[in-house]
Design a protein around this motif. Structure first.
Motif, PDB file in Angstrom:
ATOM      1  N   ALA A  24      33.776  10.230 -35.494  1.00  0.00           N
ATOM      2  CA  ALA A  24      33.288  10.785 -34.228  1.00  0.00           C
ATOM      3  C   ALA A  24      33.857  10.042 -33.017  1.00  0.00           C
ATOM      4  O   ALA A  24      33.585  10.421 -31.875  1.00  0.00           O
ATOM      5  CB  ALA A  24      31.762  10.736 -34.198  1.00  0.00           C
ATOM      6  N   GLY A  25      34.636   8.989 -33.277  1.00  0.00           N
ATOM      7  CA  GLY A  25      35.248   8.234 -32.183  1.00  0.00           C
ATOM      8  C   GLY A  25      34.286   7.315 -31.459  1.00  0.00           C
ATOM      9  O   GLY A  25      34.500   6.982 -30.293  1.00  0.00           O
ATOM     10  N   LEU A  26      33.224   6.914 -32.146  1.00  0.00           N
ATOM     11  CA  LEU A  26      32.230   6.037 -31.536  1.00  0.00           C
ATOM     12  C   LEU A  26      32.369   4.603 -32.054  1.00  0.00           C
ATOM     13  O   LEU A  26      32.602   4.397 -33.245  1.00  0.00           O
ATOM     14  CB  LEU A  26      30.812   6.529 -31.855  1.00  0.00           C
ATOM     15  N   ALA A  32      24.847   2.460 -30.455  1.00  0.00           N
ATOM     16  CA  ALA A  32      23.639   1.721 -30.084  1.00  0.00           C
ATOM     17  C   ALA A  32      23.090   2.215 -28.745  1.00  0.00           C
ATOM     18  O   ALA A  32      21.879   2.431 -28.601  1.00  0.00           O
ATOM     19  CB  ALA A  32      23.937   0.226 -30.032  1.00  0.00           C
ATOM     20  N   GLU A  33      23.971   2.395 -27.776  1.00  0.00           N
ATOM     21  CA  GLU A  33      23.530   2.869 -26.460  1.00  0.00           C
ATOM     22  C   GLU A  33      22.906   4.254 -26.555  1.00  0.00           C
ATOM     23  O   GLU A  33      21.878   4.521 -25.935  1.00  0.00           O
ATOM     24  CB  GLU A  33      24.698   2.871 -25.480  1.00  0.00           C
ATOM     25  N   LYS A  34      23.512   5.133 -27.333  1.00  0.00           N
ATOM     26  CA  LYS A  34      22.977   6.492 -27.484  1.00  0.00           C
ATOM     27  C   LYS A  34      21.624   6.497 -28.200  1.00  0.00           C
ATOM     28  O   LYS A  34      20.781   7.349 -27.940  1.00  0.00           O
ATOM     29  CB  LYS A  34      23.972   7.378 -28.219  1.00  0.00           C
ATOM     30  N   LEU A  35      21.441   5.529 -29.118  1.00  0.00           N
ATOM     31  CA  LEU A  35      20.181   5.425 -29.851  1.00  0.00           C
ATOM     32  C   LEU A  35      19.114   4.646 -29.088  1.00  0.00           C
ATOM     33  O   LEU A  35      17.938   4.696 -29.435  1.00  0.00           O
ATOM     34  CB  LEU A  35      20.414   4.737 -31.206  1.00  0.00           C
ATOM     35  N   SER A  40      23.243  -4.999 -32.719  1.00  0.00           N
ATOM     36  CA  SER A  40      22.918  -5.670 -33.984  1.00  0.00           C
ATOM     37  C   SER A  40      22.142  -4.750 -34.922  1.00  0.00           C
ATOM     38  O   SER A  40      22.269  -4.841 -36.145  1.00  0.00           O
ATOM     39  CB  SER A  40      22.135  -6.964 -33.740  1.00  0.00           C
ATOM     40  N   TRP A  41      21.364  -3.820 -34.371  1.00  0.00           N
ATOM     41  CA  TRP A  41      20.630  -2.852 -35.195  1.00  0.00           C
ATOM     42  C   TRP A  41      21.622  -1.987 -35.962  1.00  0.00           C
ATOM     43  O   TRP A  41      21.476  -1.758 -37.156  1.00  0.00           O
ATOM     44  CB  TRP A  41      19.736  -1.989 -34.301  1.00  0.00           C
ATOM     45  N   VAL A  42      22.665  -1.520 -35.247  1.00  0.00           N
ATOM     46  CA  VAL A  42      23.701  -0.700 -35.872  1.00  0.00           C
ATOM     47  C   VAL A  42      24.467  -1.524 -36.904  1.00  0.00           C
ATOM     48  O   VAL A  42      24.758  -1.046 -38.004  1.00  0.00           O
ATOM     49  CB  VAL A  42      24.660  -0.102 -34.816  1.00  0.00           C
ATOM     50  N   THR A  43      24.775  -2.762 -36.565  1.00  0.00           N
ATOM     51  CA  THR A  43      25.479  -3.653 -37.489  1.00  0.00           C
ATOM     52  C   THR A  43      24.687  -3.826 -38.775  1.00  0.00           C
ATOM     53  O   THR A  43      25.245  -3.724 -39.874  1.00  0.00           O
ATOM     54  CB  THR A  43      25.731  -5.025 -36.837  1.00  0.00           C
ATOM     55  N   HIS A  44      23.392  -4.073 -38.663  1.00  0.00           N
ATOM     56  CA  HIS A  44      22.546  -4.242 -39.850  1.00  0.00           C
ATOM     57  C   HIS A  44      22.471  -2.955 -40.663  1.00  0.00           C
ATOM     58  O   HIS A  44      22.493  -2.982 -41.895  1.00  0.00           O
ATOM     59  CB  HIS A  44      21.149  -4.706 -39.465  1.00  0.00           C
ATOM     60  N   LEU A  45      22.411  -1.843 -39.984  1.00  0.00           N
ATOM     61  CA  LEU A  45      22.369  -0.545 -40.658  1.00  0.00           C
ATOM     62  C   LEU A  45      23.659  -0.317 -41.450  1.00  0.00           C
ATOM     63  O   LEU A  45      23.628   0.026 -42.629  1.00  0.00           O
ATOM     64  CB  LEU A  45      22.190   0.563 -39.614  1.00  0.00           C
ATOM     65  N   GLU A  46      24.790  -0.545 -40.797  1.00  0.00           N
ATOM     66  CA  GLU A  46      26.078  -0.260 -41.418  1.00  0.00           C
ATOM     67  C   GLU A  46      26.471  -1.282 -42.486  1.00  0.00           C
ATOM     68  O   GLU A  46      27.271  -0.967 -43.365  1.00  0.00           O
ATOM     69  CB  GLU A  46      27.166  -0.182 -40.350  1.00  0.00           C
ATOM     70  N   ILE A  64      25.816  11.517 -33.885  1.00  0.00           N
ATOM     71  CA  ILE A  64      27.181  11.387 -34.403  1.00  0.00           C
ATOM     72  C   ILE A  64      27.818  12.755 -34.642  1.00  0.00           C
ATOM     73  O   ILE A  64      29.018  12.918 -34.516  1.00  0.00           O
ATOM     74  CB  ILE A  64      27.195  10.535 -35.695  1.00  0.00           C
ATOM     75  N   GLY A  65      26.990  13.735 -34.999  1.00  0.00           N
ATOM     76  CA  GLY A  65      27.507  15.080 -35.211  1.00  0.00           C
ATOM     77  C   GLY A  65      27.717  15.432 -36.672  1.00  0.00           C
ATOM     78  O   GLY A  65      28.747  15.985 -37.031  1.00  0.00           O
ATOM     79  N   PHE A  66      26.761  15.106 -37.512  1.00  0.00           N
ATOM     80  CA  PHE A  66      26.829  15.503 -38.915  1.00  0.00           C
ATOM     81  C   PHE A  66      25.500  16.101 -39.341  1.00  0.00           C
ATOM     82  O   PHE A  66      24.478  15.902 -38.683  1.00  0.00           O
ATOM     83  CB  PHE A  66      27.217  14.324 -39.821  1.00  0.00           C
ATOM     84  N   ASP A  67      25.527  16.839 -40.431  1.00  0.00           N
ATOM     85  CA  ASP A  67      24.323  17.446 -40.989  1.00  0.00           C
ATOM     86  C   ASP A  67      23.714  16.459 -41.991  1.00  0.00           C
ATOM     87  O   ASP A  67      24.343  16.164 -43.015  1.00  0.00           O
ATOM     88  CB  ASP A  67      24.685  18.756 -41.685  1.00  0.00           C
ATOM     89  N   PRO A  68      22.525  15.935 -41.706  1.00  0.00           N
ATOM     90  CA  PRO A  68      21.895  14.980 -42.614  1.00  0.00           C
ATOM     91  C   PRO A  68      21.730  15.533 -44.036  1.00  0.00           C
ATOM     92  O   PRO A  68      21.847  14.788 -45.012  1.00  0.00           O
ATOM     93  CB  PRO A  68      20.525  14.706 -41.982  1.00  0.00           C
TER      94      PRO A  68
END
Length: 78
Positions: A24-26, A32-35, A40-46, A64-68
């Motif tokens: 998605a080019g993010l 993180a800003e969009k959420l 660090s939250w995104v880092t821990h998630l990923e 992000i633009g995906f179907d869960p």
């Protein structure tokens, strides 16, 4: 049954989320800003250090633009 945070399925989900974010080019900071969370939250998630609940997966999909549901289907395939 292994704890979900260290399970192969959780690791696969984390890898998929990284790929989807990058596609998605993010950057992590962008997501993180969009959420409305710290990078660090995104880092821990990923990195698989934190689990993703269903509501978070839906929100990640929206941003992000995906179907869960597609992600869950892919995770369910062995």
């Amino acid at each position: 049954m292994p704890k979900t945070i260290t399970s192969p399925l959780q690791k696969k989900l984390a890898t998929m989320l990284v790929e989807l974010r990058k596609k998605a080019g993010l950057r992590q900071i962008d997501l993180a800003e969009k959420l409305g969370v710290y990078q660090s939250w995104v880092t821990h998630l990923e990195s698989g250090q934190r689990r993703v609940d269903v509501v978070e997966l839906i929100e990640l999909g929206r941003i992000i633009g995906f179907d869960p549901a597609d992600v869950v289907r892919k995770l369910n395939k062995r």
